[in-house]
Scaffold this active site. Structure first.
Site, PDB file in Angstrom:
ATOM      1  N   HIS A 153       0.816  -1.220   0.000  1.00  0.00           N
ATOM      2  CA  HIS A 153       0.000   0.000   0.000  1.00  0.00           C
ATOM      3  C   HIS A 153       0.845   1.263   0.000  1.00  0.00           C
ATOM      4  O   HIS A 153       0.357   2.339  -0.321  1.00  0.00           O
ATOM      5  CB  HIS A 153      -0.987  -0.003   1.171  1.00  0.00           C
ATOM      6  CG  HIS A 153      -0.401   0.294   2.508  1.00  0.00           C
ATOM      7  ND1 HIS A 153      -0.116  -0.681   3.447  1.00  0.00           N
ATOM      8  CD2 HIS A 153      -0.043   1.457   3.091  1.00  0.00           C
ATOM      9  CE1 HIS A 153       0.373  -0.129   4.536  1.00  0.00           C
ATOM     10  NE2 HIS A 153       0.434   1.174   4.346  1.00  0.00           N
ATOM     11  N   ASP A 183       0.250  -7.598   1.546  1.00  0.00           N
ATOM     12  CA  ASP A 183       0.624  -6.184   1.654  1.00  0.00           C
ATOM     13  C   ASP A 183       2.140  -6.010   1.654  1.00  0.00           C
ATOM     14  O   ASP A 183       2.688  -5.221   2.415  1.00  0.00           O
ATOM     15  CB  ASP A 183       0.020  -5.548   2.905  1.00  0.00           C
ATOM     16  CG  ASP A 183       0.092  -4.014   2.868  1.00  0.00           C
ATOM     17  OD1 ASP A 183       0.180  -3.464   1.754  1.00  0.00           O
ATOM     18  OD2 ASP A 183       0.085  -3.404   3.941  1.00  0.00           O
ATOM     19  N   SER A 267       4.780   2.464   7.867  1.00  0.00           N
ATOM     20  CA  SER A 267       4.477   1.330   7.000  1.00  0.00           C
ATOM     21  C   SER A 267       5.712   0.888   6.237  1.00  0.00           C
ATOM     22  O   SER A 267       6.369   1.698   5.591  1.00  0.00           O
ATOM     23  CB  SER A 267       3.397   1.710   5.983  1.00  0.00           C
ATOM     24  OG  SER A 267       2.187   1.967   6.607  1.00  0.00           O
TER      25      SER A 267
END
Length: 424
Positions: A153, A183, A267
């Site tokens: 993402h 992911d 992230s």
């Protein structure tokens, strides 16, 4: 695996999305307390500390007079050593996307002042704009390339991807492969400026209560190589995985839970043990408990390193991850009306959970095993299937070519068949 974009798009439980360039900074004041008399005593409690010496002096005896004390700290800790070992391998990842801009400024002034010629100055400029920022970890270098693992993402939808090394050097990156299911994504950059490479530890060996560090770029590259400390709260936590476009749960993920602070922009960053090994890739955080229960603190999640290694090796080799499939289109039984469950599917009233085969592809694994349209799968290898997420989770435990025993209802009768899984 928390990134920050338009606040209107944030969800209560968010993935660790990368942060927008413009941020709001909240200033926090600290209250500094002083002791009465000529000296101040400090207590230091650090489980990982191997040596520490702290001295403080204040020779001022005049009432109301403040003076800066001389403080000497000699501290050595496993956390500091681990951080220094890995920090050079943690990078910022910048997702850049084209933004169409209409330059109507000259046209507006031309209209105001009666200069019609300015109408010819309209232009559309497609420029790469910073869409979001996240983190990544350099894990290998050689043959002119260095490889970086990050979250899918973080780079999704990018027209251009840029990596900022820990020393501030900016390098254009190539997306080697992505996997939305886990992911994860792999980037590559030239390795001539890479000085530090991280190593992976065995995530099967981690224990709850073990100290860990999270390293990344919270709120973007402005705060690159930030480190937070915490513990492993749980080693195998199951969390739902949702389709970002539809919001429908498509499966579950088994992740490491930690209370180390993971903020927007972390992230794709590293979760490391005190040996300086990467044991997880930070991916998401739980921001709200839902049901009006308010905000949540200290609930971060990371993809275990053992799974990371399996996925990124496939991405480097094939550019994608090949997973097993039945070759069908499905919906959850809960999406079918009670009347249709009885009249079309002919299910007994006792069957309330399962997955309906809306379509069985020609010559698919399911078709070869005898499964038909409107059959309802209720188990795989003895594990109950209650939803689409359950089905996907069970299938993804297997490899292409594996045989699984499927329990299903056909025309109201329970039956079993063996399916040889095919590539999705």
């Amino acid at each position: 695996m928390d990134d920050q974009q338009d606040p209107q798009k944030q969800q209560k439980a968010t993935t660790n999305r990368s942060t927008k360039k413009t941020i709001t900074i909240v200033a926090v004041s600290a209250l500094l307390g002083g002791g009465v008399g000529g000296g101040v005593v400090y207590a230091l409690n650090n489980m990982n500390q191997t040596s520490s010496t702290i001295t403080a002096t204040n020779n001022s005896k005049k009432a109301g007079t403040a003076k800066i004390s001389n403080i000497t700290v000699n501290q050595s800790s496993a956390a500091e050593t681990a951080f220094n070992k890995v920090k050079g391998a943690v990078v910022s990842v910048v997702n850049m996307q084209k933004e169409q801009q209409n330059d109507n400024t000259l046209n507006s002034f031309g209209t105001l002042f009666g200069d019609g010629s300015s109408n010819n100055n309209n232009s559309n400029n497609n420029k790469d704009q910073i869409y979001s920022e996240g983190s990544g970890v350099i894990y290998q270098k050689g043959a002119g390339k260095a490889y970086i693992v990050t979250n899918n993402h973080v780079v999704a939808g990018s027209d251009k991807t840029e990596v900022i090394l820990s020393n501030g050097t900016k390098i254009n990156a190539h997306i080697v492969g992505t996997d939305p299911v886990t992911d994860l994504a792999v980037l590559s950059i030239p390795d001539n400026k890479v000085t530090t490479v991280a190593t992976f530890g065995n995530s099967a060996d981690i224990k709850a209560g073990e100290s860990v560090l999270a390293i990344g770029s919270p709120l973007g590259s402005q705060y690159a190589t930030s480190v937070t400390e915490g513990i492993i709260s749980a080693t195998n936590r199951t969390v739902p995985v949702q389709n970002e476009q539809t919001g429908v749960q498509t499966g579950t993920a088994t992740v490491i839970q930690t209370d180390a602070a993971i903020n927007p922009g972390n992230s794709g960053g590293a979760l490391i043990n005190l040996a300086g090994q990467v044991i997880g890739i930070n991916s998401m955080k739980l921001a709200s408990a839902g049901n009006g229960q308010g905000s949540v603190e200290g609930m971060g999640f990371a993809i275990p390193s053992n799974e990371v290694v399996t996925i990124i090796n496939q991405l480097v080799e094939n550019g994608k991850v090949t997973r097993p499939a039945l070759g069908v289109s499905i919906i959850g039984l809960s999406q079918v009306s009670t009347a249709s469950q009885q009249q079309v599917l002919k299910l007994p009233s006792s069957v309330t959970q399962g997955v309906v085969l809306v379509k069985v592809n020609h010559d698919s694994a399911a078709a070869r095993a005898g499964l038909k349209q409107y059959d309802v799968i209720v188990s795989i290898d003895g594990q109950q299937i209650t939803s689409v997420a359950d089905l996907q989770t069970q299938l993804y435990k297997h490899n292409v070519g594996d045989k699984v025993k499927v329990g299903y209802y056909h025309n109201g009768k329970l039956a079993y068949t063996t399916v040889t899984l095919q590539a999705a």
